[in-house]
Design a protein around this motif. Structure first.
Motif, PDB file in Angstrom:
ATOM      1  N   SER A 251       0.826  -1.199   0.000  1.00 32.16           N
ATOM      2  CA  SER A 251       0.000   0.000   0.000  1.00 32.16           C
ATOM      3  C   SER A 251       0.864   1.254   0.000  1.00 32.16           C
ATOM      4  O   SER A 251       2.083   1.196   0.199  1.00 32.16           O
ATOM      5  CB  SER A 251      -0.919  -0.002   1.226  1.00 32.16           C
ATOM      6  N   VAL A 252       0.216   2.402  -0.213  1.00 28.92           N
ATOM      7  CA  VAL A 252       0.922   3.683  -0.333  1.00 28.92           C
ATOM      8  C   VAL A 252       0.277   4.719   0.576  1.00 28.92           C
ATOM      9  O   VAL A 252      -0.957   4.750   0.728  1.00 28.92           O
ATOM     10  CB  VAL A 252       0.910   4.183  -1.801  1.00 28.92           C
ATOM     11  N   TYR A 253       1.104   5.571   1.148  1.00 23.84           N
ATOM     12  CA  TYR A 253       0.660   6.727   1.925  1.00 23.84           C
ATOM     13  C   TYR A 253       0.932   7.968   1.087  1.00 23.84           C
ATOM     14  O   TYR A 253       2.006   8.092   0.478  1.00 23.84           O
ATOM     15  CB  TYR A 253       1.436   6.808   3.243  1.00 23.84           C
ATOM     16  N   LEU A 254      -0.016   8.898   1.033  1.00 19.25           N
ATOM     17  CA  LEU A 254       0.138  10.125   0.258  1.00 19.25           C
ATOM     18  C   LEU A 254       0.460  11.294   1.173  1.00 19.25           C
ATOM     19  O   LEU A 254      -0.164  11.465   2.222  1.00 19.25           O
ATOM     20  CB  LEU A 254      -1.146  10.447  -0.517  1.00 19.25           C
ATOM     21  N   LEU A 255       1.422  12.108   0.774  1.00 22.15           N
ATOM     22  CA  LEU A 255       1.847  13.240   1.584  1.00 22.15           C
ATOM     23  C   LEU A 255       2.271  14.369   0.650  1.00 22.15           C
ATOM     24  O   LEU A 255       3.061  14.156  -0.278  1.00 22.15           O
ATOM     25  CB  LEU A 255       3.023  12.822   2.466  1.00 22.15           C
ATOM     26  N   GLY A 256       1.738  15.571   0.876  1.00 19.19           N
ATOM     27  CA  GLY A 256       2.094  16.674  -0.015  1.00 19.19           C
ATOM     28  C   GLY A 256       1.806  18.025   0.591  1.00 19.19           C
ATOM     29  O   GLY A 256       1.168  18.148   1.645  1.00 19.19           O
ATOM     30  N   ALA A 257       2.290  19.056  -0.085  1.00 19.26           N
ATOM     31  CA  ALA A 257       2.072  20.434   0.348  1.00 19.26           C
ATOM     32  C   ALA A 257       0.604  20.800   0.157  1.00 19.26           C
ATOM     33  O   ALA A 257      -0.024  20.447  -0.847  1.00 19.26           O
ATOM     34  CB  ALA A 257       2.965  21.372  -0.449  1.00 19.26           C
ATOM     35  N   ASP A 258       0.069  21.537   1.118  1.00 14.88           N
ATOM     36  CA  ASP A 258      -1.358  21.846   1.152  1.00 14.88           C
ATOM     37  C   ASP A 258      -1.680  23.075   0.313  1.00 14.88           C
ATOM     38  O   ASP A 258      -1.935  24.166   0.827  1.00 14.88           O
ATOM     39  CB  ASP A 258      -1.803  22.057   2.604  1.00 14.88           C
ATOM     40  N   TYR A 259      -1.678  22.898  -0.992  1.00 14.45           N
ATOM     41  CA  TYR A 259      -2.151  23.916  -1.919  1.00 14.45           C
ATOM     42  C   TYR A 259      -2.537  23.209  -3.213  1.00 14.45           C
ATOM     43  O   TYR A 259      -2.391  21.976  -3.327  1.00 14.45           O
ATOM     44  CB  TYR A 259      -1.117  25.022  -2.135  1.00 14.45           C
ATOM     45  N   ALA A 260      -3.062  23.957  -4.153  1.00 11.17           N
ATOM     46  CA  ALA A 260      -3.695  23.334  -5.321  1.00 11.17           C
ATOM     47  C   ALA A 260      -2.769  22.379  -6.063  1.00 11.17           C
ATOM     48  O   ALA A 260      -3.170  21.268  -6.415  1.00 11.17           O
ATOM     49  CB  ALA A 260      -4.208  24.419  -6.269  1.00 11.17           C
ATOM     50  N   SER A 261      -1.529  22.796  -6.317  1.00  8.70           N
ATOM     51  CA  SER A 261      -0.620  21.935  -7.078  1.00  8.70           C
ATOM     52  C   SER A 261      -0.358  20.624  -6.353  1.00  8.70           C
ATOM     53  O   SER A 261      -0.354  19.550  -6.967  1.00  8.70           O
ATOM     54  CB  SER A 261       0.697  22.665  -7.343  1.00  8.70           C
ATOM     55  N   GLY A 262      -0.115  20.701  -5.037  1.00  6.23           N
ATOM     56  CA  GLY A 262       0.125  19.486  -4.279  1.00  6.23           C
ATOM     57  C   GLY A 262      -1.053  18.533  -4.357  1.00  6.23           C
ATOM     58  O   GLY A 262      -0.891  17.323  -4.556  1.00  6.23           O
ATOM     59  N   LYS A 263      -2.254  19.073  -4.215  1.00  6.01           N
ATOM     60  CA  LYS A 263      -3.444  18.231  -4.242  1.00  6.01           C
ATOM     61  C   LYS A 263      -3.693  17.648  -5.624  1.00  6.01           C
ATOM     62  O   LYS A 263      -4.097  16.483  -5.759  1.00  6.01           O
ATOM     63  CB  LYS A 263      -4.651  19.034  -3.757  1.00  6.01           C
TER      64      LYS A 263
ATOM     65  N   SER B  81       1.475   3.268   9.561  1.00  2.00           N
ATOM     66  CA  SER B  81       0.335   2.960   8.689  1.00  2.00           C
ATOM     67  C   SER B  81       0.422   1.592   8.041  1.00  2.00           C
ATOM     68  O   SER B  81      -0.565   1.078   7.526  1.00  2.00           O
ATOM     69  CB  SER B  81       0.239   4.014   7.581  1.00  2.00           C
ATOM     70  N   GLY B  82       1.614   1.032   8.011  1.00  2.00           N
ATOM     71  CA  GLY B  82       1.810  -0.230   7.313  1.00  2.00           C
ATOM     72  C   GLY B  82       2.089  -0.067   5.836  1.00  2.00           C
ATOM     73  O   GLY B  82       2.192  -1.055   5.094  1.00  2.00           O
ATOM     74  N   ALA B  83       2.229   1.178   5.373  1.00  2.00           N
ATOM     75  CA  ALA B  83       2.485   1.427   3.947  1.00  2.00           C
ATOM     76  C   ALA B  83       3.860   0.902   3.537  1.00  2.00           C
ATOM     77  O   ALA B  83       4.822   0.956   4.310  1.00  2.00           O
ATOM     78  CB  ALA B  83       2.396   2.920   3.658  1.00  2.00           C
ATOM     79  N   LYS B  84       3.933   0.412   2.318  1.00  4.48           N
ATOM     80  CA  LYS B  84       5.201  -0.041   1.762  1.00  4.48           C
ATOM     81  C   LYS B  84       5.953   1.105   1.096  1.00  4.48           C
ATOM     82  O   LYS B  84       7.172   1.054   0.901  1.00  4.48           O
ATOM     83  CB  LYS B  84       4.948  -1.157   0.746  1.00  4.48           C
ATOM     84  N   ALA B  85       5.213   2.181   0.752  1.00  8.92           N
ATOM     85  CA  ALA B  85       5.830   3.341   0.093  1.00  8.92           C
ATOM     86  C   ALA B  85       5.033   4.591   0.439  1.00  8.92           C
ATOM     87  O   ALA B  85       3.855   4.524   0.796  1.00  8.92           O
ATOM     88  CB  ALA B  85       5.880   3.147  -1.419  1.00  8.92           C
ATOM     89  N   VAL B  86       5.692   5.742   0.309  1.00  6.62           N
ATOM     90  CA  VAL B  86       5.035   7.032   0.458  1.00  6.62           C
ATOM     91  C   VAL B  86       5.249   7.807  -0.835  1.00  6.62           C
ATOM     92  O   VAL B  86       6.377   7.902  -1.334  1.00  6.62           O
ATOM     93  CB  VAL B  86       5.562   7.812   1.680  1.00  6.62           C
ATOM     94  N   PHE B  87       4.145   8.291  -1.426  1.00  4.57           N
ATOM     95  CA  PHE B  87       4.232   9.108  -2.639  1.00  4.57           C
ATOM     96  C   PHE B  87       3.977  10.547  -2.245  1.00  4.57           C
ATOM     97  O   PHE B  87       2.969  10.846  -1.589  1.00  4.57           O
ATOM     98  CB  PHE B  87       3.207   8.662  -3.685  1.00  4.57           C
ATOM     99  N   VAL B  88       4.885  11.463  -2.637  1.00  3.30           N
ATOM    100  CA  VAL B  88       4.813  12.835  -2.139  1.00  3.30           C
ATOM    101  C   VAL B  88       4.887  13.844  -3.278  1.00  3.30           C
ATOM    102  O   VAL B  88       5.333  13.536  -4.387  1.00  3.30           O
ATOM    103  CB  VAL B  88       5.951  13.125  -1.133  1.00  3.30           C
ATOM    104  N   PHE B  89       4.454  15.066  -2.948  1.00  4.97           N
ATOM    105  CA  PHE B  89       4.728  16.220  -3.796  1.00  4.97           C
ATOM    106  C   PHE B  89       5.325  17.325  -2.943  1.00  4.97           C
ATOM    107  O   PHE B  89       4.637  17.923  -2.106  1.00  4.97           O
ATOM    108  CB  PHE B  89       3.470  16.754  -4.490  1.00  4.97           C
ATOM    109  N   TYR B  90       6.616  17.573  -3.160  1.00  4.00           N
ATOM    110  CA  TYR B  90       7.308  18.721  -2.575  1.00  4.00           C
ATOM    111  C   TYR B  90       8.301  19.246  -3.602  1.00  4.00           C
ATOM    112  O   TYR B  90       8.798  18.499  -4.453  1.00  4.00           O
ATOM    113  CB  TYR B  90       8.048  18.340  -1.280  1.00  4.00           C
ATOM    114  N   ALA B  91       8.572  20.546  -3.512  1.00  4.52           N
ATOM    115  CA  ALA B  91       9.494  21.179  -4.464  1.00  4.52           C
ATOM    116  C   ALA B  91      10.303  22.246  -3.742  1.00  4.52           C
ATOM    117  O   ALA B  91       9.959  22.672  -2.633  1.00  4.52           O
ATOM    118  CB  ALA B  91       8.720  21.789  -5.627  1.00  4.52           C
TER     119      ALA B  91
END
Length: 420
Positions: free
Chosen positions: A201-213, A254-264
């Motif tokens: 499974s995957v956990y999602l993590l990103g910056a809280d603005y339109a592009s991140g979402k 969380s038990g996730a095998k990976a985390v997919f993120v958006f940061y810049a």
């Protein structure tokens, strides 16, 4: 970074009153950086002049054509702006300062860090400098705030970075994009990640603005469609988060095998270093959109980024003749510098304007806008691409991985990815 980077008078805005134009010039823009839409007063359907040889903006066909370039020259996105400026100017220099066989006068402005600066600065390219077209724009809120101005002024904007999904919907002759739509890279990558993780499974993590979402939404759509499971999703306050440990602890439990993120930018650097310190040892893989390890971000991350996988439409390591020639020319022109995706997006913005000006019936914004619709294929360092019906690039995305090559960390290309 994906944040998501004009002329009144007789031929351009003849229906605009003097008081309205004065109001446009003096308006103080107080707009939240995170705003996705910005209402602007602009040229209200005024005539642009004919699309023939002496069209409006940028002078008569026998003189130089004025083209605007709006990129950040100051503020947090200045490094992106530098790469975009260098990419655009490299193409222009290679063509002898001509596009479409016509001499070019390049008029530059500083987009700054957001719409407060970017909107009025870019508007002046139309209202004062009388350009026939504009390229650039990093910030998605800035691009959204300018959309109405360009459409109503009938001056084409070739967006060379801002990725807001709604920017090219509905399509207009005056809004084109050579970068990407925010949701597209993650959407292309989701199926591939599901194949690589199997039942993980995957956990999602990103910056809280339109592009991140929007970036995470694209990934979530294709990953779950392929049967993948999302076990958590968090958005961190944009521009103010410095401590990711509480979020990384949630990923760990969380038990996730990976985390997919958006940061810049600076957030990418800080996040990667904290991931390496707090989470990498737990065997949880970090996957991301390519901004996480692009350009100066990768230089600052150093060994902390080693092995990270990302998805993007470009890497300077692409093994094709166009890219090899581009990388060499870029290094020769800019003291050994390495081009980034931002450089290529602006290089290609110049390329499509070159094709459009060659085909246009005149040099007015209206003529160039219509001619952009005739651009069928762009032979780019990223690989061949073309515009979609919505004026976004129909392009290849690549899975990349950070490795050491000749003593330097680079984004090597593992293969192509597609949501289809």
């Amino acid at each position: 970074m994906s944040l998501d980077g004009e002329r009144p008078g007789p031929g351009r805005c003849s229906n605009m009153s003097a008081s309205r134009m004065a109001s446009l010039r003096r308006r103080a823009w107080v707009i939240p950086v995170l705003s996705a839409v910005l209402a602007l007063s602009a040229c209200g359907g005024g005539s642009l002049g004919g699309s023939g040889g002496s069209g409006g903006g940028g002078g008569a066909a026998s003189g130089p054509v004025k083209i605007g370039l709006s990129v950040p020259k100051s503020g947090v996105y200045a490094s992106l702006g530098r790469d975009m400026e260098q990419g655009f100017k490299l193409y222009l220099n290679q063509k002898g300062n001509k596009l479409g066989g016509k001499d070019i006068t390049l008029v530059e402005t500083d987009e700054g860090s957001g719409p407060q600066t970017g909107v009025p600065a870019t508007e002046k390219l139309i209202t004062q400098d009388q350009v026939s077209a504009v390229a650039g724009i990093v910030n998605s809120a800035t691009a959204a705030g300018l959309k109405k101005t360009f459409v109503e002024s009938k001056v084409p904007l070739v967006v060379a970075n801002a990725g807001a999904d709604g920017l090219t919907t509905p399509p207009s002759d005056y809004i084109w994009r050579t970068s990407f739509k925010n949701s597209d890279p993650g959407r292309a990558y989701g199926k591939k990640v599901k194949e690589e993780l199997g039942d993980g499974s995957v956990y999602l993590l990103g910056a809280d603005y339109a592009s991140g979402k929007e970036h995470l939404a694209g990934f979530k759509e294709s990953f779950t469609a392929a049967g993948g499971q999302i076990v958590g999703e968090d958005y961190t306050p944009f521009g103010t988060t410095t401590d990711w440990q509480p979020y990384l602890n949630k990923v760990r439990t969380s038990g996730a095998k990976a985390v997919f993120v958006f940061y810049a930018g600076a957030e990418a650097v800080n996040f990667v270093k904290q991931y390496k310190q707090f989470l990498a040892g737990d065997g949880i893989q970090l996957l991301s959109f390519g901004d996480l390890t692009e350009g100066t971000a990768l230089e600052a991350e150093g060994a902390a980024a080693d092995g990270l996988k990302t998805v993007l439409h470009y890497s300077d390591q692409l093994d094709n003749p166009a890219n090899q020639a581009f990388v060499k020319a870029y290094a020769d022109a800019y003291g050994g510098a390495t081009p980034t995706a931002f450089s290529v997006q602006a290089y290609d913005a110049a390329a499509v304007l070159d094709k459009a000006l060659a085909a246009a019936d005149g040099t007015s914004g209206e003529a160039i806008g219509k001619a952009l619709g005739t651009v069928s294929q762009v032979d780019s360092p990223r690989g061949t691409w073309k515009f979609t019906a919505n004026h976004d690039p129909d392009q290849t995305f690549y899975e990349r991985q950070v490795v050491t090559r000749n003593g330097k960390f680079v984004n090597t290309v593992l293969g192509t990815v597609s949501a289809s």
